[in-house]
Design a protein around this motif. Structure first.
Motif, mmCIF file in Angstrom:
data_model
loop_
_atom_site.group_PDB
_atom_site.id
_atom_site.type_symbol
_atom_site.label_atom_id
_atom_site.label_comp_id
_atom_site.label_asym_id
_atom_site.label_seq_id
_atom_site.Cartn_x
_atom_site.Cartn_y
_atom_site.Cartn_z
ATOM 1 N N GLN A 134 0.818 -1.222 0.000
ATOM 2 C CA GLN A 134 0.000 0.000 0.000
ATOM 3 C C GLN A 134 0.850 1.270 0.000
ATOM 4 O O GLN A 134 0.319 2.360 -0.170
ATOM 5 C CB GLN A 134 -0.924 0.001 1.225
ATOM 6 N N LEU A 135 2.139 1.114 0.214
ATOM 7 C CA LEU A 135 3.049 2.261 0.220
ATOM 8 C C LEU A 135 3.616 2.496 -1.172
ATOM 9 O O LEU A 135 3.810 1.552 -1.944
ATOM 10 C CB LEU A 135 4.221 2.013 1.180
ATOM 11 N N GLU A 136 3.953 3.766 -1.472
ATOM 12 C CA GLU A 136 4.623 4.008 -2.745
ATOM 13 C C GLU A 136 6.021 3.398 -2.692
ATOM 14 O O GLU A 136 6.638 3.268 -1.628
ATOM 15 C CB GLU A 136 4.689 5.502 -3.051
ATOM 16 N N GLU A 137 6.519 3.036 -3.838
ATOM 17 C CA GLU A 137 7.748 2.246 -3.934
ATOM 18 C C GLU A 137 8.935 2.903 -3.255
ATOM 19 O O GLU A 137 9.750 2.228 -2.606
ATOM 20 C CB GLU A 137 8.060 1.966 -5.400
ATOM 21 N N ILE A 138 9.070 4.233 -3.375
ATOM 22 C CA ILE A 138 10.257 4.899 -2.826
ATOM 23 C C ILE A 138 10.311 4.837 -1.301
ATOM 24 O O ILE A 138 11.365 5.047 -0.707
ATOM 25 C CB ILE A 138 10.350 6.379 -3.270
ATOM 26 N N ARG A 139 9.186 4.528 -0.649
ATOM 27 C CA ARG A 139 9.151 4.473 0.811
ATOM 28 C C ARG A 139 9.193 3.046 1.361
ATOM 29 O O ARG A 139 9.378 2.853 2.558
ATOM 30 C CB ARG A 139 7.894 5.169 1.339
ATOM 31 N N GLN A 140 9.030 2.061 0.525
ATOM 32 C CA GLN A 140 8.833 0.696 1.007
ATOM 33 C C GLN A 140 10.045 0.147 1.764
ATOM 34 O O GLN A 140 9.890 -0.462 2.828
ATOM 35 C CB GLN A 140 8.468 -0.231 -0.157
ATOM 36 N N ASP A 141 11.246 0.339 1.235
ATOM 37 C CA ASP A 141 12.430 -0.260 1.859
ATOM 38 C C ASP A 141 12.671 0.296 3.264
ATOM 39 O O ASP A 141 12.882 -0.459 4.214
ATOM 40 C CB ASP A 141 13.674 -0.025 0.989
ATOM 41 N N ASN A 142 12.654 1.619 3.399
ATOM 42 C CA ASN A 142 12.876 2.232 4.711
ATOM 43 C C ASN A 142 11.770 1.854 5.695
ATOM 44 O O ASN A 142 12.018 1.586 6.867
ATOM 45 C CB ASN A 142 12.940 3.756 4.587
#
Length: 470
Positions: A345-353
């Motif tokens: 549900q998160l945008e890709e740029i935020r998923q890893d962190n």
């Protein structure tokens, strides 16, 4: 050790005397102080949580020995009679934020003046990046104006252990990169975003976003020229590239940003001014709950978050609910909350962190539930994936709890090699060797511990026992 209470004319060992309170932040107090050995005036930062003082950011210690005209020097950091302090250069001046709050503007507010202020800041950040050091909190509160322009408070936000509080300091939300919201991570590319947000603010008087939830939700914002039509389009292009949502589309280096900026400002700008400034942040639920965190009002925070959840519960809200439930000791409830988070549900740029912070909090919950094998597996994964001392430290603790004492000592010794004099590490090694009945090694660490905490009665008792035993 007893809680240290700084006050005027109080001495810290035979090294400093406190003379004037300069201010405080979420991390600590800052005092104008006299260094007794040579009567030099210095600024002394004293952490509020002394037990966290040893978690000194690697970046901060890297700056020792390096000087730059636009960076507040870090002279020394360590313990004096058990009190952890950071000694810094004393600078006669005020923050950019204070100037705006007092006068409603920057003096003078000509674009030519603002360009020069920004170039000085670029100088400072470029120097830090050349040492592979991320500032992590570029904003008006951390920019000092006087005879020179200087930046300060690099990295102090990362000296705070709690997950969320450090990303939501006063004035932060208008300048924070989207990929690091709700994360302890900072990157050189997130500094590039903050520089673009700062230049946007300097030239328009407005912030890109007024609240963290706008940053999270990728709210639209006006182009600089829509606010002030006299902003050169070449300068606007520099700002927008720095503010690219995906960090891969931003400038790769401060040097690249500088070259484009210097080319863009060759147009005459002496008579262009900023009309007014708005320094205040809007308050979304993220900012409001952060205030409850700082006051340690965990029950109120949970009630507040549950009310917010009526309109729908996204990953960010679930993570915060899991956090406040953990802080209240509701470990089973917290774990169920965290397990319901869907990273897709998160945008890709935020998923890893976000996934990293989710793992870190989940491991803490498992530890609290004494499900040590589950926690150990997560910390092993985090330690193998990320080069962060906090994961190695937590892994060492879990190895000890799982009766893997040799591995725990091995990890603690690695940390001690990288960060000598860290109180918690010395303490853990002392007791670990004591538990293994390697009393000579234990005594050595307890002796060292006594130097760091000369008034610690338990350490004295341990050394007395060793004197009789050995």
């Amino acid at each position: 050790m007893k809680k240290f209470k700084p006050q005027k004319d109080k001495t810290i060992g035979d090294k400093y005397i406190l003379k004037e309170f300069l201010g405080s932040g979420s991390y600590g107090y800052v005092w104008r102080s006299i260094k007794l050995e040579n009567e030099e005036v210095v600024a002394l930062k004293i952490p509020k949580k002394q037990e966290s003082g040893d978690k000194v950011l690697k970046e901060g210690s890297k700056l020792q020995g390096h000087t730059h005209p636009n960076i507040i020097d870090i002279n020394w950091m360590g313990r004096v009679d058990g009190v952890f302090v950071i000694e810094m250069e004393y600078f006669e001046g005020h923050t950019l934020a204070d100037e705006i709050r007092e006068y409603g503007t920057i003096k003078p507010r000509l674009f030519s003046n603002l360009y020069q202020v920004f170039l000085n800041i670029l100088d400072a950040i470029e120097f830090m990046h050349s040492l592979n050091i991320c500032h992590g909190d570029i904003k008006p509160d951390n920019i000092l104006l006087g005879d020179e322009v200087k930046i300060t408070d690099f990295g102090t936000s990362r000296l705070i252990e709690d997950l969320f509080v450090e990303t939501i300091g006063e004035g932060t939300c208008g300048f924070i990169a989207p990929e690091v919201v709700n994360s302890q991570k900072r990157y050189l590319s997130s500094d590039i975003y903050s520089l673009g947000a700062l230049l946007y603010f300097l030239l328009t008087g407005s912030k890109v976003h007024d609240s963290l939830i706008q940053v999270v939700n990728n709210a639209t914002y006006k182009k600089p020229s829509e606010i002030n039509s006299e902003i050169p389009l070449a300068v606007e292009k520099v700002i927008l590239k720095s503010l690219a949502r995906n960090y891969e589309n931003r400038y790769e280096t401060v040097e690249e940003l500088r070259l484009d900026f210097e080319t863009a400002i060759k147009t005459k700008a002496d008579k262009i001014t900023v009309k007014s400034y708005d320094i205040a942040d809007g308050e979304s639920w993220l900012e409001q709950v952060a205030k409850l965190y700082q006051a340690e009002k965990w029950q109120e925070a949970e009630t507040f978050l549950e009310q917010e959840a009526v309109g729908g519960v996204g990953p960010d809200l679930k993570l915060h609910l899991g956090y406040v439930q953990y802080k209240q000791g509701k470990f089973h409830t917290s774990l169920q909350q965290l397990k319901r988070i869907d990273l897709s549900q998160l945008e890709e740029i935020r998923q890893d962190n976000f996934a990293e912070e989710l793992d870190y909090l989940t491991a803490k919950v498992y530890t609290a539930l004494k499900e040590y094998d589950q926690a150990l597996a997560i910390y092993k994964r985090l330690n193998d994936t990320f080069d962060q001392t906090k994961y190695k430290y937590r892994l060492a603790i879990l190895e000890g709890l799982c009766s893997n004492l040799d591995r725990a000592i091995e990890l603690l010794e690695e940390i001690n090699q990288e960060y000598p004099q860290r109180l918690e590490i010395i303490k853990k090694l002392a007791y670990a060797y004591d538990q293994k009945k390697e009393f000579e090694k234990a005594r050595g660490y307890f002796k060292y511990l006594q130097k760091l905490e000369p008034n610690n009665q338990k350490v004295k008792e341990k050394l007395d026992q060793y004197d009789k035993l050995l």
